[in-house]
Design a protein around this motif. Sequence first.
Motif, mmCIF file in Angstrom:
data_model
loop_
_atom_site.group_PDB
_atom_site.id
_atom_site.type_symbol
_atom_site.label_atom_id
_atom_site.label_comp_id
_atom_site.label_asym_id
_atom_site.label_seq_id
_atom_site.Cartn_x
_atom_site.Cartn_y
_atom_site.Cartn_z
ATOM 1 N N GLY A 171 -27.810 -3.550 4.106
ATOM 2 C CA GLY A 171 -29.081 -3.570 3.601
ATOM 3 C C GLY A 171 -30.050 -2.707 3.964
ATOM 4 N N VAL A 172 -30.011 -1.975 4.724
ATOM 5 C CA VAL A 172 -30.996 -0.888 5.257
ATOM 6 C C VAL A 172 -30.684 0.370 4.511
ATOM 7 C CG1 VAL A 172 -31.766 0.241 7.220
ATOM 8 C CG2 VAL A 172 -30.851 -2.028 7.511
ATOM 9 N N PRO A 173 -31.545 0.799 3.561
ATOM 10 C CA PRO A 173 -31.559 1.992 3.024
ATOM 11 C C PRO A 173 -31.112 3.161 3.950
ATOM 12 C CG PRO A 173 -33.602 0.767 2.285
ATOM 13 C CD PRO A 173 -33.029 0.124 3.329
ATOM 14 N N ALA A 174 -31.784 3.442 4.884
ATOM 15 C CA ALA A 174 -31.361 4.431 5.875
ATOM 16 C C ALA A 174 -29.896 4.490 6.337
ATOM 17 C CB ALA A 174 -32.299 4.420 7.257
ATOM 18 N N ALA A 175 -29.006 3.554 6.221
ATOM 19 C CA ALA A 175 -27.692 3.550 6.429
ATOM 20 C C ALA A 175 -27.107 4.537 5.640
ATOM 21 C CB ALA A 175 -26.938 2.151 6.079
ATOM 22 N N ARG A 176 -27.207 4.948 4.270
ATOM 23 C CA ARG A 176 -26.872 5.917 3.538
ATOM 24 C C ARG A 176 -26.680 7.205 4.428
ATOM 25 N NH1 ARG A 176 -25.646 5.100 -1.501
ATOM 26 N NH2 ARG A 176 -25.924 7.281 -2.110
ATOM 27 N N CYS A 177 -27.494 7.592 5.118
ATOM 28 C CA CYS A 177 -27.130 8.864 6.001
ATOM 29 C C CYS A 177 -26.045 8.794 6.604
ATOM 30 C CB CYS A 177 -28.300 8.824 6.886
ATOM 31 S SG CYS A 177 -28.509 10.350 7.795
ATOM 32 N N PHE A 178 -25.370 7.682 7.115
ATOM 33 C CA PHE A 178 -24.341 7.438 7.975
ATOM 34 C C PHE A 178 -23.062 6.970 7.215
ATOM 35 C CE2 PHE A 178 -28.050 5.480 10.402
ATOM 36 C CZ PHE A 178 -28.588 6.637 11.002
ATOM 37 N N ALA A 179 -23.287 5.991 6.207
ATOM 38 C CA ALA A 179 -22.317 5.485 5.721
ATOM 39 C C ALA A 179 -22.802 5.345 4.012
ATOM 40 C CB ALA A 179 -21.490 4.093 6.387
ATOM 41 N N PRO A 180 -22.473 6.150 3.201
ATOM 42 C CA PRO A 180 -23.205 6.219 2.175
ATOM 43 C C PRO A 180 -23.131 4.829 1.175
ATOM 44 C CG PRO A 180 -22.125 8.236 2.225
ATOM 45 C CD PRO A 180 -21.670 7.479 3.526
ATOM 46 N N HIS A 181 -21.903 4.259 1.305
ATOM 47 C CA HIS A 181 -21.561 2.923 0.462
ATOM 48 C C HIS A 181 -21.653 1.741 1.309
ATOM 49 C CE1 HIS A 181 -20.189 6.401 -1.932
ATOM 50 N NE2 HIS A 181 -21.135 5.720 -2.801
ATOM 51 N N GLY A 182 -21.731 1.791 2.764
ATOM 52 C CA GLY A 182 -21.771 0.998 3.534
ATOM 53 C C GLY A 182 -20.497 0.197 3.840
ATOM 54 N N ARG A 183 -19.298 0.968 3.378
ATOM 55 C CA ARG A 183 -17.969 0.508 3.658
ATOM 56 C C ARG A 183 -17.482 0.625 5.243
ATOM 57 N NH1 ARG A 183 -16.530 4.109 -0.841
ATOM 58 N NH2 ARG A 183 -15.204 5.036 0.584
ATOM 59 N N ILE A 184 -16.658 -0.332 5.518
ATOM 60 C CA ILE A 184 -16.132 -0.310 6.985
ATOM 61 C C ILE A 184 -15.338 1.121 7.161
ATOM 62 C CG2 ILE A 184 -14.187 -1.308 8.508
ATOM 63 C CD1 ILE A 184 -16.725 -2.746 8.624
ATOM 64 N N ASP A 185 -14.632 1.557 6.385
ATOM 65 C CA ASP A 185 -14.127 2.965 6.492
ATOM 66 C C ASP A 185 -15.031 4.071 6.750
ATOM 67 O OD1 ASP A 185 -14.568 2.475 3.442
ATOM 68 O OD2 ASP A 185 -13.362 4.491 3.290
ATOM 69 N N GLU A 186 -16.286 3.769 5.860
ATOM 70 C CA GLU A 186 -17.004 4.826 6.333
ATOM 71 C C GLU A 186 -17.858 4.872 7.709
ATOM 72 O OE1 GLU A 186 -18.889 5.750 1.360
ATOM 73 O OE2 GLU A 186 -19.802 4.121 2.924
ATOM 74 N N TRP A 187 -17.957 3.628 7.910
ATOM 75 C CA TRP A 187 -18.657 3.417 9.319
ATOM 76 C C TRP A 187 -17.533 3.923 10.541
ATOM 77 C CZ3 TRP A 187 -23.294 3.289 10.163
ATOM 78 C CH2 TRP A 187 -24.055 2.555 9.203
ATOM 79 N N ALA A 188 -16.193 3.741 10.232
ATOM 80 C CA ALA A 188 -15.261 4.290 11.084
ATOM 81 C C ALA A 188 -15.361 5.598 11.347
ATOM 82 C CB ALA A 188 -13.821 3.712 10.441
ATOM 83 N N VAL A 273 -34.778 9.462 14.324
ATOM 84 C CA VAL A 273 -35.249 8.321 13.592
ATOM 85 C C VAL A 273 -35.846 8.397 12.216
ATOM 86 C CG1 VAL A 273 -37.557 8.217 14.632
ATOM 87 C CG2 VAL A 273 -36.472 5.907 13.919
ATOM 88 N N SER A 274 -35.620 7.711 11.212
ATOM 89 C CA SER A 274 -36.096 7.559 10.037
ATOM 90 C C SER A 274 -37.391 7.083 9.967
ATOM 91 C CB SER A 274 -35.323 6.683 9.067
ATOM 92 O OG SER A 274 -35.981 6.566 7.803
ATOM 93 N N GLU A 275 -38.290 8.040 9.066
ATOM 94 C CA GLU A 275 -39.728 7.798 9.271
ATOM 95 C C GLU A 275 -39.708 6.251 8.594
ATOM 96 O OE1 GLU A 275 -41.583 10.265 6.293
ATOM 97 O OE2 GLU A 275 -40.081 9.833 4.745
ATOM 98 N N ASP A 276 -39.037 5.536 8.096
ATOM 99 C CA ASP A 276 -39.009 4.326 7.592
ATOM 100 C C ASP A 276 -38.789 3.011 8.443
ATOM 101 O OD1 ASP A 276 -39.673 5.334 4.906
ATOM 102 O OD2 ASP A 276 -37.680 5.353 4.382
#
Length: 319
Positions: A171-188, A273-276
Amino acid sequence: MKLDDWRNLPSTAMTPVYEAERLRWAHSLQWDLAPTLRTLERARADGTLPGLVVRGPGQSVVGWSYFLVQHGVLQVGALHARTADGVRLLLDAIFKTPEASLAHEALLFVYPDSPACESALQRRRFAVTRYWYMRRMIDRSCVAATDPRLQPMRDLDGPDVVRLLSRAYAGVPAARCFAPHGRIDEWAQYLSQLTHGTALGRLVAEASLVAPGDQPGRLHGAAVVTDLSASTLHLAQLAVDPGARRGGLGARMLDAMLAFGLTRQRSVATLLVSEDNLPARALYDARGFVPTGYFLHAERPLGRRVLTPTVPSVSRVSA
């Protein structure tokens, strides 16, 4: 200005471009970009990495970019030009490439060489977020007591770290920088890039830590530390499980990194670090980190209206 597919250029044409970029990062960020540039050049020369250049007077390269498509996302890894018009020219040309036709959204994470980059992205309707590049000197104030609950990160911890990242950034918008859709395969994939790639430096396994939780396989926290140069340690990722926050765990992992740097004669510690991300910024401020530059994360959906008829076409010449 003239556009060209960068795969058409001989290596000698890109050498001064890479050298200027290497010096810019070394001077401004204390970051040795040479390993990344060597990887880029191999992929460019092999024809496996798409990219564009803007040619100026005398056919000199005055702007350049490279990009790829993964999971329907057009990812742009560099966007350099001397003027806002040059940046917009590159963006519009990227949107007309065959690769862009396979994507439904575009993401960028770039270190801009002028304010023109941010303004050009905004004019092309990108949502833009700054990521502050923060640094501090490593000195005797970095001495910290060892926390016996923190353990060195092992390869076997990978799946647990991936699940931790998914929980920590849910639920953190800044996560899209790392895993665009928050899927486990993207985090891996993201964790694999941190631990086996060079884009954010090389992994320093001895300084990368995990904090085991109360249940097997469920970590409370993790810190991934990399080398940006012989003198610079970089906190590539710091994640704390939502249920383990407000107990000082993030601060203890950060202190452990700084103490490690002191014992290994490193002189500088850095992070992004994100400005947000106000809680993280408060922690880093308290530990003496100060912003010395910024990266841009930008995103926008791609659709038919992205294409602009005024952009000259770019042909790929086969060798």
